[in-house]
Scaffold this active site. Structure first.
Site, PDB file in Angstrom:
ATOM      1  N   ALA A 133       0.859  -1.172   0.000  1.00 26.20           N
ATOM      2  CA  ALA A 133       0.000   0.000   0.000  1.00 26.20           C
ATOM      3  C   ALA A 133       0.903   1.233   0.000  1.00 26.20           C
ATOM      4  CB  ALA A 133      -0.891  -0.016   1.232  1.00 26.20           C
ATOM      5  N   GLY A 139       0.679  -5.049   1.012  1.00 30.55           N
ATOM      6  CA  GLY A 139      -0.561  -5.129   0.244  1.00 30.55           C
ATOM      7  C   GLY A 139      -0.353  -5.778  -1.125  1.00 30.55           C
ATOM      8  N   GLU A 189       5.201  -5.133   6.864  1.00 36.53           N
ATOM      9  CA  GLU A 189       4.512  -4.058   7.595  1.00 36.53           C
ATOM     10  C   GLU A 189       5.085  -3.843   8.984  1.00 36.53           C
ATOM     11  OE1 GLU A 189       3.051  -6.521   5.936  1.00 36.53           O
ATOM     12  OE2 GLU A 189       1.308  -5.815   4.811  1.00 36.53           O
TER      13      GLU A 189
END
Ligand code: CO8
Length: 259
Positions: free
Chosen positions: A67, A110, A133
């Site tokens: 992301a 993502g 992440e």
């Protein structure tokens, strides 16, 4: 339709569509505008009877490096909640037609989760799958903690998610995350060939079989078997079932119409 962040070919082969994520400078980082374009187009493709399978790729360097961190960095929890970005991801989960991810280079965060939302994954030798992440203070949010362990088992998933360390294409293949690894110059063509093969199958059977396999991850064996059986019966209402079985008996190639 013109798009800013994706490149679309509804007919890269007969009945096969291709969507390429197209933010190469940002390694195809998934911002909400790109996700909007992607999910909008996938929805259209799901409705288009000419499309029977979709290939989703990035470029050679990156499928998607996650992301868009710049877009998220200063958001509050309430901003994130209100933006409801995950409803876009839900649309991909609800796709009825098969999606094949063609992954080269980075499939991180993502990006890895997007690849795992697809039904099959073809990777180039340079592919790297990871959930980094944790390195930026968060954790996977688009299905990584659920789909990764289902695909590769607890041990590998825990290590990837708790340390942020990616795995390479050979490791991903050995772990069962992906379908095959090919030289980088072939990854897209190989994914397209796989899509072509699926597009030649009876579309209703493909759709119900996809639904049934996905059900295996959500229900008890008992419920899953019931679900499978109902879909199996249902296919006897299709012309393609009659055509497929008659063609076998008459020793000829079937002509499937998706009816
Ligand atoms: N977001 C925004 N920009 C990115 C991202 C990203 N995820 N990844 C790379 N970029 C940008 C870089 O900032 C850089 O831009 P610029 O040239 O303007 O500085 C450009 O892409 C090229 O990247 P690098 O210079 O860093 O290239 P390297 O080859 O040195 O490194 C890496 C490549 C290792 C992939 C590195 O870019 C990296 O670590 N990227 C971040 C990976 C990451 O942490 N991904 C997880 C993001 S969080 C997430 O995905 C949570 C998903 C939850 C669901 C979301 C719903 C909204």
């Amino acid at each position: 339709m013109s798009f800013e962040f994706i490149v679309v070919n509804r007919q890269v082969r007969p009945h096969v569509a291709h969507i390429r994520l197209n933010r190469p400078k940002e390694l195809n980082a998934l911002n909400s505008a790109m996700m909007g374009e992607l999910t909008g187009e996938l929805k259209e493709m799901d409705r288009d009877p000419e499309v029977r399978a979709v290939v989703l790729s990035g470029d050679e360097r990156a499928f998607a490096a996650g992301a868009d961190i710049r877009e998220m960095a200063e958001r509050s929890a309430i901003d994130m909640y209100r933006a409801d970005l995950f409803s876009q991801w839900e649309l991909i989960r609800r796709m009825k037609k098969p999606i094949i991810a063609a992954v080269s280079g980075f499939a991180l965060g993502g990006g890895c989760e997007l690849a795992m939302l697809c039904d099959l994954i073809v990777a180039s030798e340079t592919a790297r799958f990871g959930q980094p992440e944790i390195l930026i203070g968060v954790m996977p949010g688009a299905g990584g903690t659920q789909r990764l362990p289902r695909a590769v088992g607890k041990a590998i998933a825990m290590e990837m998610i708790l340390t942020g360390t990616p795995i390479n294409a050979e490791q991903a293949l050995a772990a069962g995350l992906i379908n095959r690894v090919v030289p980088v110059e072939l990854f897209l063509e190989e994914a397209i060939q796989l899509a072509v093969k699926i597009s030649e199958m009876p579309p209703l059977a493909v759709r119900l079989a996809k639904e049934s396999v996905l059900k295996a991850f959500e229900t008890s064996l008992e419920e899953g078997l019931q679900y499978e059986r109902k879909n199996f019966y249902l296919l006897f209402a299709s012309g393609d079932q009659k055509e497929g079985m008659r063609a076998f008996i008459e020793k000829r190639k079937p002509r499937f119409k998706g009816e």
